[in-house]
Design an enzyme around this catalytic site. Sequence first.
Site, PDB file in Angstrom:
ATOM      1  N   PHE A 148      -6.944   4.990  11.846  1.00 19.22           N
ATOM      2  CA  PHE A 148      -6.500   6.334  10.826  1.00 19.22           C
ATOM      3  C   PHE A 148      -7.667   5.183   9.070  1.00 19.22           C
ATOM      4  O   PHE A 148      -7.997   4.503   9.096  1.00 19.22           O
ATOM      5  CB  PHE A 148      -5.449   6.308  10.116  1.00 19.22           C
ATOM      6  CG  PHE A 148      -4.923   7.480  11.168  1.00 19.22           C
ATOM      7  CD1 PHE A 148      -4.522   7.022  12.567  1.00 19.22           C
ATOM      8  CD2 PHE A 148      -4.109   8.340  10.705  1.00 19.22           C
ATOM      9  CE1 PHE A 148      -3.575   8.221  13.358  1.00 19.22           C
ATOM     10  CE2 PHE A 148      -3.073   9.575  11.006  1.00 19.22           C
ATOM     11  CZ  PHE A 148      -3.496   9.156  12.840  1.00 19.22           C
TER      12      PHE A 148
ATOM     13  N   ASN B  54       1.105  -1.318   0.059  1.00 15.07           N
ATOM     14  CA  ASN B  54      -0.242  -0.060  -0.168  1.00 15.07           C
ATOM     15  C   ASN B  54       0.768   0.620  -0.221  1.00 15.07           C
ATOM     16  O   ASN B  54       2.058   1.400   0.253  1.00 15.07           O
ATOM     17  CB  ASN B  54      -0.479   0.309   1.302  1.00 15.07           C
ATOM     18  CG  ASN B  54      -2.100  -1.093   1.145  1.00 15.07           C
ATOM     19  OD1 ASN B  54      -2.205  -1.079  -0.132  1.00 15.07           O
ATOM     20  ND2 ASN B  54      -2.544  -1.541   2.888  1.00 15.07           N
TER      21      ASN B  54
ATOM     22  N   ASP C  75      -4.754  -4.941   2.780  1.00 18.98           N
ATOM     23  CA  ASP C  75      -5.871  -5.951   3.228  1.00 18.98           C
ATOM     24  C   ASP C  75      -5.695  -7.526   2.931  1.00 18.98           C
ATOM     25  O   ASP C  75      -6.403  -8.189   3.469  1.00 18.98           O
ATOM     26  CB  ASP C  75      -7.355  -5.419   2.566  1.00 18.98           C
ATOM     27  CG  ASP C  75      -7.700  -3.787   3.014  1.00 18.98           C
ATOM     28  OD1 ASP C  75      -7.350  -4.061   4.289  1.00 18.98           O
ATOM     29  OD2 ASP C  75      -7.662  -3.225   2.428  1.00 18.98           O
TER      30      ASP C  75
ATOM     31  N   ILE D 109      -5.944  -5.879  11.773  1.00 19.10           N
ATOM     32  CA  ILE D 109      -5.053  -5.844  13.850  1.00 19.10           C
ATOM     33  C   ILE D 109      -5.793  -4.627  13.925  1.00 19.10           C
ATOM     34  O   ILE D 109      -5.515  -4.838  15.484  1.00 19.10           O
ATOM     35  CB  ILE D 109      -3.109  -5.105  13.105  1.00 19.10           C
ATOM     36  CG1 ILE D 109      -2.952  -5.744  12.256  1.00 19.10           C
ATOM     37  CG2 ILE D 109      -2.940  -4.808  14.691  1.00 19.10           C
ATOM     38  CD1 ILE D 109      -1.726  -5.756  11.562  1.00 19.10           C
TER      39      ILE D 109
HETATM   40  O1  C5P Z   1      -9.439  -0.925   7.274  1.00 16.98           O
HETATM   41  P1  C5P Z   1      -9.181  -0.042   6.838  1.00 16.98           P
HETATM   42  O2  C5P Z   1      -7.659  -0.199   6.467  1.00 16.98           O
HETATM   43  O3  C5P Z   1      -9.682   1.177   5.601  1.00 16.98           O
HETATM   44  O4  C5P Z   1      -8.581   0.821   7.987  1.00 16.98           O
HETATM   45  C1  C5P Z   1      -7.754   1.396   8.137  1.00 16.98           C
HETATM   46  C2  C5P Z   1      -7.046   1.533   9.443  1.00 16.98           C
HETATM   47  O5  C5P Z   1      -7.661   0.121  10.121  1.00 16.98           O
HETATM   48  C3  C5P Z   1      -6.019   1.893   9.600  1.00 16.98           C
HETATM   49  O6  C5P Z   1      -6.313   2.603  10.840  1.00 16.98           O
HETATM   50  C4  C5P Z   1      -5.520   0.554   9.437  1.00 16.98           C
HETATM   51  O7  C5P Z   1      -4.120   0.955  10.428  1.00 16.98           O
HETATM   52  C5  C5P Z   1      -6.498  -0.245  10.399  1.00 16.98           C
HETATM   53  N1  C5P Z   1      -5.766  -1.381   9.811  1.00 16.98           N
HETATM   54  C6  C5P Z   1      -5.003  -2.741  10.402  1.00 16.98           C
HETATM   55  N2  C5P Z   1      -5.474  -4.119   9.847  1.00 16.98           N
HETATM   56  C7  C5P Z   1      -5.712  -4.097   9.035  1.00 16.98           C
HETATM   57  C8  C5P Z   1      -6.480  -3.304   7.931  1.00 16.98           C
HETATM   58  C9  C5P Z   1      -6.335  -1.979   8.405  1.00 16.98           C
HETATM   59  O8  C5P Z   1      -4.889  -2.529  11.782  1.00 16.98           O
HETATM   60  N3  C5P Z   1      -5.259  -5.165   7.962  1.00 16.98           N
END
Ligand code: C5P
Length: 418
Positions: free
Chosen positions: A327, A214, A283, A311
């Site tokens: 975030f 990403n 993801d 996470i």
């Molecule tokens: O799910 P999404 O990526 O839209 O959400 C963003 C937030 O979720 C961020 O704070 C990101 O660090 C966290 N996140 C995470 N683990 C993932 C995906 C996103 O901690 N697998």
Amino acid sequence: MDSIVSIRKNLRILVGVTGGISAYKSPDLIRRLKERGAEVRVVMTDAACEFITPLTLQAVSGHPVFRRLLDTEAESGMGHIEIARWAELVVIAPATANFMANLASGRAQDLLETVVLAASAEVVIAPAMNQQMWQQTATQENLKTLQRRGIRVVGPGSGDQACGENGPGRMAEPDEIADQLLGDGTPVRFAGKRVVVTAGPTWEEMDPVRGITNRSSGKMGFALAAAASDLGAVVTLISGPVHLRTPDGVTRIDIRSAQQMFDGVMQHIDDADIFIAVAAVSDYRPVIRAAQKIKKREQRMTVDLVRNPDILATVASLDSRPFTVGFAAETEQVEKHAREKLVEKGVDMIVANQVAGQESPFGSDSNAVTVHHRLGDIPLQRTDKYGLSVRLMEIVHDLMSRREDPDQQEAATAGRRS
Ligand code: C5P
């Protein structure tokens, strides 16, 4: 008076010295501010230089003293506007009767007056003068005017004066001024708190040379880790591959994949008080990682992907979970998606930003965000990522104390959009 800024180290303090006999105490004040972790620059008036030399204050502050307004050489270095912008706090010690009068009438006749007028930072004065001058109606009215405008006053004390008289007008002692401004210098906001921050991208290997990632420079997560540490927290920063220096005092754990980031977080989350997920976690990851570089044989190729653990959502669902901050980097409908994330992931606070368009924060040193929490939204203007992080940590502090005090939760809705 509350100590305003015991919340952070390296506070940038501008000390203004005007022409009074108490100027002999200014080097001691500068020393004591520095002992408490402040960064100090000095502006002297011409009259101050009659009492103490610029060289002395240069030696104790560690920087050349600013003296002249519109001096071509000085202005090409750090001009009056830059000095005013640089300062996060302005302290005038000693502040003479004349200086107070000029400040009350908004004069900008010399460098110090101009800088004070141009500064948006908080201004504190430590008056020092003969007791009769202090008690004059003119001085007392100027004092009231200054206080009404939000200028804070430390001292003066009462006692024997240099002129042989006795009464009010002695400049407060340097230790007392420094104490009132900075407390004992310990950043207290998050003292004893443990903070875990994730930052940067993750790298999901397909083979030894290729992978899925990403976009993320890691700057925002590193700035938050630095701010939390400066505010007194014990910080563990779990970072994907980035090219950034580890902030002072922060323990950094380098990982590559989302699974490694997940494992790193879970190892450190037990005694964490705050978890801040800034990382742009991939993801999905390839189901199979090829041991050797995949050769291009076919015109089309399909990569089978599987979801990575979330996470943030996992931490938010722990039984004794820390205060959890996520975030949301969105390209459209930022507010809607951020609010959804707040609920779906069950977190305490979401920091949302628009990542499409000209003002994209990717790799930038500044950012503008909106904080979404259960009780409302707080927009934060564009500023450097460190400054923004200090603001975000203040909001975390505020929301955490409300979480512990249900009565305050109601009061908090006032003035904020729900
Ligand atoms: O799910 P999404 O990526 O839209 O959400 C963003 C937030 O979720 C961020 O704070 C990101 O660090 C966290 N996140 C995470 N683990 C993932 C995906 C996103 O901690 N697998």
